[in-house]
Design a protein around this motif. Structure first.
Motif, PDB file in Angstrom:
ATOM      1  N   LEU A 113       0.835  -1.211   0.000  1.00 38.83           N
ATOM      2  CA  LEU A 113       0.000   0.000   0.000  1.00 38.83           C
ATOM      3  C   LEU A 113       0.866   1.255   0.000  1.00 38.83           C
ATOM      4  CD1 LEU A 113      -2.876  -0.753   2.538  1.00 38.83           C
ATOM      5  CD2 LEU A 113      -3.102  -0.400   0.080  1.00 38.83           C
ATOM      6  N   SER A 114       1.928   1.257   0.802  1.00 32.15           N
ATOM      7  CA  SER A 114       2.774   2.451   0.884  1.00 32.15           C
ATOM      8  C   SER A 114       3.523   2.680  -0.424  1.00 32.15           C
ATOM      9  CB  SER A 114       3.754   2.344   2.059  1.00 32.15           C
ATOM     10  OG  SER A 114       4.688   1.305   1.858  1.00 32.15           O
ATOM     11  N   LYS A 115       3.893   1.616  -1.115  1.00 32.75           N
ATOM     12  CA  LYS A 115       4.555   1.775  -2.419  1.00 32.75           C
ATOM     13  C   LYS A 115       3.611   2.425  -3.417  1.00 32.75           C
ATOM     14  CE  LYS A 115       7.899  -2.020  -2.114  1.00 32.75           C
ATOM     15  NZ  LYS A 115       8.252  -3.380  -2.594  1.00 32.75           N
ATOM     16  N   ARG A 116       2.317   2.093  -3.299  1.00 30.73           N
ATOM     17  CA  ARG A 116       1.328   2.654  -4.233  1.00 30.73           C
ATOM     18  C   ARG A 116       0.920   4.068  -3.857  1.00 30.73           C
ATOM     19  NH1 ARG A 116      -4.217   1.518  -4.107  1.00 30.73           N
ATOM     20  NH2 ARG A 116      -3.860  -0.359  -2.908  1.00 30.73           N
ATOM     21  N   LEU A 117       0.741   4.317  -2.549  1.00 35.12           N
ATOM     22  CA  LEU A 117       0.207   5.606  -2.104  1.00 35.12           C
ATOM     23  C   LEU A 117       1.288   6.599  -1.683  1.00 35.12           C
ATOM     24  CD1 LEU A 117      -2.795   4.220  -0.035  1.00 35.12           C
ATOM     25  CD2 LEU A 117      -2.914   5.286  -2.280  1.00 35.12           C
ATOM     26  N   LEU A 118       2.514   6.100  -1.430  1.00 38.99           N
ATOM     27  CA  LEU A 118       3.634   6.978  -1.057  1.00 38.99           C
ATOM     28  C   LEU A 118       4.829   6.672  -1.959  1.00 38.99           C
ATOM     29  CD1 LEU A 118       3.373   6.423   2.808  1.00 38.99           C
ATOM     30  CD2 LEU A 118       2.571   8.440   1.578  1.00 38.99           C
ATOM     31  N   PRO A 119       4.656   6.780  -3.276  1.00 41.57           N
ATOM     32  CA  PRO A 119       5.719   6.365  -4.204  1.00 41.57           C
ATOM     33  C   PRO A 119       6.983   7.211  -4.086  1.00 41.57           C
ATOM     34  CG  PRO A 119       4.000   7.564  -5.374  1.00 41.57           C
ATOM     35  CD  PRO A 119       3.501   7.331  -3.981  1.00 41.57           C
ATOM     36  N   GLU A 120       6.853   8.413  -3.499  1.00 45.69           N
ATOM     37  CA  GLU A 120       8.004   9.314  -3.410  1.00 45.69           C
ATOM     38  C   GLU A 120       8.974   8.907  -2.300  1.00 45.69           C
ATOM     39  OE1 GLU A 120       5.055  10.625  -0.415  1.00 45.69           O
ATOM     40  OE2 GLU A 120       4.952   9.967  -2.509  1.00 45.69           O
ATOM     41  N   GLN A 121       8.559   7.984  -1.415  1.00 42.93           N
ATOM     42  CA  GLN A 121       9.421   7.583  -0.300  1.00 42.93           C
ATOM     43  C   GLN A 121      10.566   6.689  -0.787  1.00 42.93           C
ATOM     44  OE1 GLN A 121       9.454   8.637   2.879  1.00 42.93           O
ATOM     45  NE2 GLN A 121       7.853  10.044   2.207  1.00 42.93           N
ATOM     46  N   PRO A 122      11.811   6.986  -0.404  1.00 47.23           N
ATOM     47  CA  PRO A 122      12.956   6.188  -0.863  1.00 47.23           C
ATOM     48  C   PRO A 122      12.983   4.785  -0.276  1.00 47.23           C
ATOM     49  CG  PRO A 122      13.670   7.859   0.719  1.00 47.23           C
ATOM     50  CD  PRO A 122      12.228   8.134   0.423  1.00 47.23           C
ATOM     51  N   SER A 123      12.390   4.603   0.921  1.00 45.04           N
ATOM     52  CA  SER A 123      12.361   3.284   1.561  1.00 45.04           C
ATOM     53  C   SER A 123      10.970   3.032   2.123  1.00 45.04           C
ATOM     54  CB  SER A 123      13.384   3.213   2.697  1.00 45.04           C
ATOM     55  OG  SER A 123      13.205   2.022   3.450  1.00 45.04           O
ATOM     56  N   HIS A 124      10.531   1.762   2.034  1.00 46.28           N
ATOM     57  CA  HIS A 124       9.205   1.402   2.554  1.00 46.28           C
ATOM     58  C   HIS A 124       9.312   0.440   3.731  1.00 46.28           C
ATOM     59  CE1 HIS A 124       7.019   3.515  -0.645  1.00 46.28           C
ATOM     60  NE2 HIS A 124       8.071   3.196  -1.363  1.00 46.28           N
ATOM     61  N   SER A 125      10.506   0.391   4.360  1.00 53.73           N
ATOM     62  CA  SER A 125      10.637  -0.365   5.601  1.00 53.73           C
ATOM     63  C   SER A 125       9.876   0.387   6.689  1.00 53.73           C
ATOM     64  CB  SER A 125      12.102  -0.521   5.995  1.00 53.73           C
ATOM     65  OG  SER A 125      12.624   0.720   6.454  1.00 53.73           O
ATOM     66  N   LEU A 126       9.377  -0.329   7.681  1.00 56.24           N
ATOM     67  CA  LEU A 126       8.543   0.305   8.705  1.00 56.24           C
ATOM     68  C   LEU A 126       9.305   1.392   9.454  1.00 56.24           C
ATOM     69  CD1 LEU A 126       5.777   0.311  10.073  1.00 56.24           C
ATOM     70  CD2 LEU A 126       6.651  -1.383  11.701  1.00 56.24           C
ATOM     71  N   GLY A 127      10.538   1.099   9.855  1.00 55.13           N
ATOM     72  CA  GLY A 127      11.326   2.066  10.625  1.00 55.13           C
ATOM     73  C   GLY A 127      11.559   3.357   9.868  1.00 55.13           C
ATOM     74  N   LYS A 128      11.957   3.247   8.591  1.00 59.57           N
ATOM     75  CA  LYS A 128      12.257   4.448   7.809  1.00 59.57           C
ATOM     76  C   LYS A 128      10.994   5.211   7.435  1.00 59.57           C
ATOM     77  CE  LYS A 128      16.742   2.950   6.115  1.00 59.57           C
ATOM     78  NZ  LYS A 128      17.562   2.543   4.966  1.00 59.57           N
ATOM     79  N   LEU A 129       9.903   4.475   7.186  1.00 55.94           N
ATOM     80  CA  LEU A 129       8.640   5.147   6.854  1.00 55.94           C
ATOM     81  C   LEU A 129       8.130   5.980   8.021  1.00 55.94           C
ATOM     82  CD1 LEU A 129       6.243   2.776   4.838  1.00 55.94           C
ATOM     83  CD2 LEU A 129       7.111   5.019   4.165  1.00 55.94           C
ATOM     84  N   VAL A 130       8.107   5.394   9.229  1.00 58.58           N
ATOM     85  CA  VAL A 130       7.551   6.147  10.358  1.00 58.58           C
ATOM     86  C   VAL A 130       8.411   7.365  10.683  1.00 58.58           C
ATOM     87  CG1 VAL A 130       6.333   4.176  11.352  1.00 58.58           C
ATOM     88  CG2 VAL A 130       8.648   4.664  12.110  1.00 58.58           C
ATOM     89  N   ARG A 131       9.727   7.249  10.474  1.00 57.77           N
ATOM     90  CA  ARG A 131      10.585   8.423  10.712  1.00 57.77           C
ATOM     91  C   ARG A 131      10.281   9.516   9.699  1.00 57.77           C
ATOM     92  NH1 ARG A 131      14.525   4.678  12.137  1.00 57.77           N
ATOM     93  NH2 ARG A 131      15.408   4.614  10.046  1.00 57.77           N
TER      94      ARG A 131
END
Length: 453
Positions: free
Chosen positions: A116-134
């Motif tokens: 879901l995060s890859k589809r809805l947050l494509p601009e994020q460089p990493s989709h690991s939980l730790g890096k996403l929440v930061r």
């Protein structure tokens, strides 16, 4: 209903891992309604690298319940729910393996927040939980423990629901509920709605949206649809399967979301609100004597408007108020036609700009004060307002005069970094409607705070 979970394991060879800890939060799309957190005795040793990562060791698990002792509670928590996890394939595989050892076929629908995060947050460089929440400013405690990771996944999932403007996640849940035979009646639907500010979506049986509305009291407004006697109300009553909603706390966000999402979904029972016709606007023009004159004129896209109005009378009434508030001359604003001084000067309510008694620079400062207050041009700011709970606030971002979108953030987190704000913002369209809505709200709302960047 969603069952959001995280599992910690012993590590080891594929399909030979054992569960050491499990956390499940039952989430209805808005809040947690139940939870289950427990250490689990895997009956096999934990790999040393896992002990170092999670802090869970073999001694801690000796007196913990074995999987068969918590299996019934896990089934209760996941029954009639979509299982949500970060890297759901892993957690689902581990659970199925454990249940298979007990001779039970554990089979539920899953949803992966990585995908879901890859589809809805494509601009994020990493989709690991730790890096996403930061990156998204989501508070997190007890990293690599089941309860901490599952709670972070709840908060991430809530944000992904906000980002999903096409409502694909919600539509899929409705289809799942239909398959499970969960068909609420009108009274049941109303009973589950909050008496709070937000936006609501009326769905028919295939999950498609047939009406979108906003209200300061969602429950009361939907009840009016279900008890109404108009043709449109009767059609909605006949076709409704369920109602989903999003609390916003902020009236402005509800207004902006309603306008945007009606355009996206084009619900058949929303009178396609004719495009608001702002046919009159106020412009600033310098006259031959150097005075800045505010003028109400027919809207002209080639000129820079300061404020726009739906009718000449609305604009004229507003211009009278503006002239009074900023001590402007009614002759120079075109409200009083005369070849000499204006009537306000006769009664000592105008200090004589109309007859040159004060300098253009002194008068223009007042006009400029009005323009500064009402033009977003080149301004970058966040408008902070109420959130959905007492521990939350909302933010609307305007960059270089363009409305970018809105977000919600935890009070423990300070919104003073525009990069973080850009990451968590739910993008929205900027147009004359949004600009007028924001300006109008800023003028009348008292609880808002503005941060300039």
């Amino acid at each position: 209903m969603y069952a959001i979970l995280d599992i910690e394991t012993t590590g080891g060879q594929f399909n030979e891992e054992g569960i050491t800890e499990i956390a499940i939060y039952k989430f209805d799309g808005h809040e947690i309604v139940d939870q289950f957190i427990s250490l689990v005795n895997p009956e096999i040793p934990i790999q040393p690298f896992v002990v170092k990562l999670t802090g869970i060791n073999n001694a801690m698990l000796r007196s913990a319940p074995k999987f068969f002792e918590v299996a019934k509670r896990i089934i209760e928590m996941t029954n009639d729910s979509v299982l949500v996890a970060h890297n759901a394939d892993f957690d689902y595989r581990i659970l199925r393996t454990e249940f298979r050892r007990l001779g039970y076929d554990f089979n539920v629908k899953t949803l992966c927040t990585v995908e879901l995060s890859k589809r809805l947050l494509p601009e994020q460089p990493s989709h690991s939980l730790g890096k996403l929440v930061r990156a998204l400013g989501i508070p997190m405690a007890d990293r690599h423990r089941a309860s901490g990771d599952a709670m972070a996944t709840v908060k991430l999932f809530k944000m992904l629901l906000d980002k999903d403007l096409n409502k694909e996640i919600v539509k899929e849940l409705i289809k799942f509920e239909i398959q499970k035979g969960i068909a609420p009646k009108l009274m049941d639907i109303v009973e589950k709605l909050p008496s709070k500010t937000g936006i609501y979506y009326i769905h028919k049986e295939d999950g498609n949206i047939i009406f979108i509305g906003k209200s300061r009291n969602i429950k009361k407004r939907v009840n009016q649809h279900f008890t109404g006697i108009t043709k449109s109300a009767k059609k909605i009553q006949n076709e409704v399967f369920t109602v989903t909603f999003e609390e916003t706390g902020s009236e402005l966000i509800a207004l902006l979301k309603e306008s945007e999402e009606i355009k996206i979904h084009r619900p058949i029972y929303n009178r396609m609100s004719p495009k608001t016709n702002f046919s009159w606007a106020v412009y600033a023009e310098k006259d031959a004597n150097g005075y800045l004159n505010l003028k109400l004129q027919k809207a002209d896209g080639r000129k820079k408007e300061i404020k726009s109005y739906t009718s000449q009378q609305e604009g004229k009434d507003a211009l009278f108020r503006i002239s009074s508030h900023y001590h402007l001359c009614q002759k120079l604003t075109g409200l009083y036609e005369t070849k000499t001084h204006c009537f306000q000067h006769t009664i000592n309510e105008c200090d004589g700009a109309c007859v040159g008694k004060i300098s253009p620079s002194e008068y223009n400062q007042r006009v400029q004060a009005f323009i500064e207050k009402n033009l977003f041009d080149n301004k970058t700011f966040a408008l902070l307002d109420k959130g959905r709970t007492i521990s939350e606030r909302s933010a609307i971002l305007v960059e270089n005069g363009v409305y970018k979108g809105y977000t919600f953030y935890d009070l423990n987190y300070q919104i003073n970094n525009i990069e973080i704000l850009r990451n968590i913002i739910i993008p929205m369209q900027s147009n004359r409607d949004t600009r007028n809505s924001i300006q109008s709200y800023m003028r009348r709302a008292k609880a808002i705070k503005i941060i300039n960047f």
